[in-house]
Design a protein around this motif. Structure first.
Motif, PDB file in Angstrom:
ATOM      1  N   UNK A  30       0.827  -1.213   0.000  1.00 14.54           N
ATOM      2  CA  UNK A  30       0.000   0.000   0.000  1.00 14.54           C
ATOM      3  C   UNK A  30       0.861   1.263   0.000  1.00 14.54           C
ATOM      4  N   UNK A  31       1.972   1.256   0.726  1.00  8.41           N
ATOM      5  CA  UNK A  31       2.859   2.419   0.738  1.00  8.41           C
ATOM      6  C   UNK A  31       3.473   2.652  -0.642  1.00  8.41           C
ATOM      7  N   UNK A  32       3.888   1.585  -1.300  1.00 10.28           N
ATOM      8  CA  UNK A  32       4.442   1.714  -2.655  1.00 10.28           C
ATOM      9  C   UNK A  32       3.382   2.280  -3.591  1.00 10.28           C
ATOM     10  N   UNK A  33       2.174   1.746  -3.523  1.00 13.85           N
ATOM     11  CA  UNK A  33       1.094   2.224  -4.386  1.00 13.85           C
ATOM     12  C   UNK A  33       0.806   3.705  -4.147  1.00 13.85           C
ATOM     13  N   UNK A  34       0.726   4.104  -2.891  1.00 12.31           N
ATOM     14  CA  UNK A  34       0.415   5.500  -2.574  1.00 12.31           C
ATOM     15  C   UNK A  34       1.549   6.433  -3.003  1.00 12.31           C
ATOM     16  N   UNK A  35       2.782   6.018  -2.807  1.00 17.54           N
ATOM     17  CA  UNK A  35       3.909   6.843  -3.258  1.00 17.54           C
ATOM     18  C   UNK A  35       3.878   6.982  -4.780  1.00 17.54           C
ATOM     19  N   UNK A 122      -5.304  -0.572   3.487  1.00 17.99           N
ATOM     20  CA  UNK A 122      -6.078  -1.366   2.544  1.00 17.99           C
ATOM     21  C   UNK A 122      -7.473  -0.778   2.385  1.00 17.99           C
ATOM     22  N   UNK A 123      -8.080  -0.410   3.493  1.00 20.59           N
ATOM     23  CA  UNK A 123      -9.416   0.200   3.438  1.00 20.59           C
ATOM     24  C   UNK A 123      -9.406   1.496   2.625  1.00 20.59           C
ATOM     25  N   UNK A 124      -8.347   2.286   2.758  1.00 16.87           N
ATOM     26  CA  UNK A 124      -8.253   3.522   1.977  1.00 16.87           C
ATOM     27  C   UNK A 124      -8.196   3.243   0.483  1.00 16.87           C
TER      28      UNK A 124
END
Length: 172
Positions: A30-35, A122-124
């Motif tokens: 999730x951190x990779x995706x958001x970055x 994950x929910x975000x």
């Protein structure tokens, strides 16, 4: 410049180690995706070269998934590596220290999201109208391999950026 997602993974793993905390495979995804999303929003350029896919439990970079799947839901205990055919050895992918734009985005993502649980992140990513939700529309719950196009990711995070700017201007 766009990087192998494993280089971005290693950056976050180094941040976690420096903060004396750990990351699970799901939280790292999730951190990779958001970055990647925020980098697309700010610079209109991808942070990672890898294709992000819409799996059942959220956005996934398959190469990172396979690197750390042995950890299951536990803390990641190693760094990501790649096999270099020229050197005929394993190498550690990394984001160069002089790429201030990429590092600034990743540091900010860590500051904003790093304290959140994997489930919260994950929910975000599962909210209505997220790139994951749009990409999965019409597919079976257990489908994998559904690409989330960078244009869809950029559009979503650019909209989030515009909303943040408008909110700050209204508060001023």
């Amino acid at each position: 410049m766009a990087y192998d997602a494993k280089a971005v993974a290693n950056y976050f793993l180094d941040l976690a180690k420096a903060k004396n905390t750990s990351l699970t495979p799901m939280k790292l995804q999730k951190l990779i995706f958001m970055a990647h999303g925020w980098h697309l929003a700010f610079y209109s350029e991808p942070l990672i070269v890898d294709q992000v896919e819409a799996w059942q439990f959220g956005p996934v970079v398959p190469s990172v998934y396979h690197e750390f799947k042995h950890e299951r839901s536990g803390a990641i205990s190693s760094i990501a590596t790649e096999f270099d055919m020229e050197e005929f050895d394993f190498v550690v992918p990394f984001v160069p220290k002089d790429d201030e734009r990429a590092r600034k985005i990743m540091d900010r993502v860590w500051t904003v999201y790093g304290h959140m649980s994997a489930m919260k992140l994950s929910n975000l990513t599962h909210l209505p109208d997220t790139p994951w939700a749009k990409a999965r529309a019409g597919y079976a719950d257990d489908a994998r391999g559904i690409p989330i196009e960078n244009s869809l990711i950029r559009e979503y995070y650019k909209d989030q950026l515009d909303k943040n700017i408008a909110s700050r201007q209204a508060a001023a």
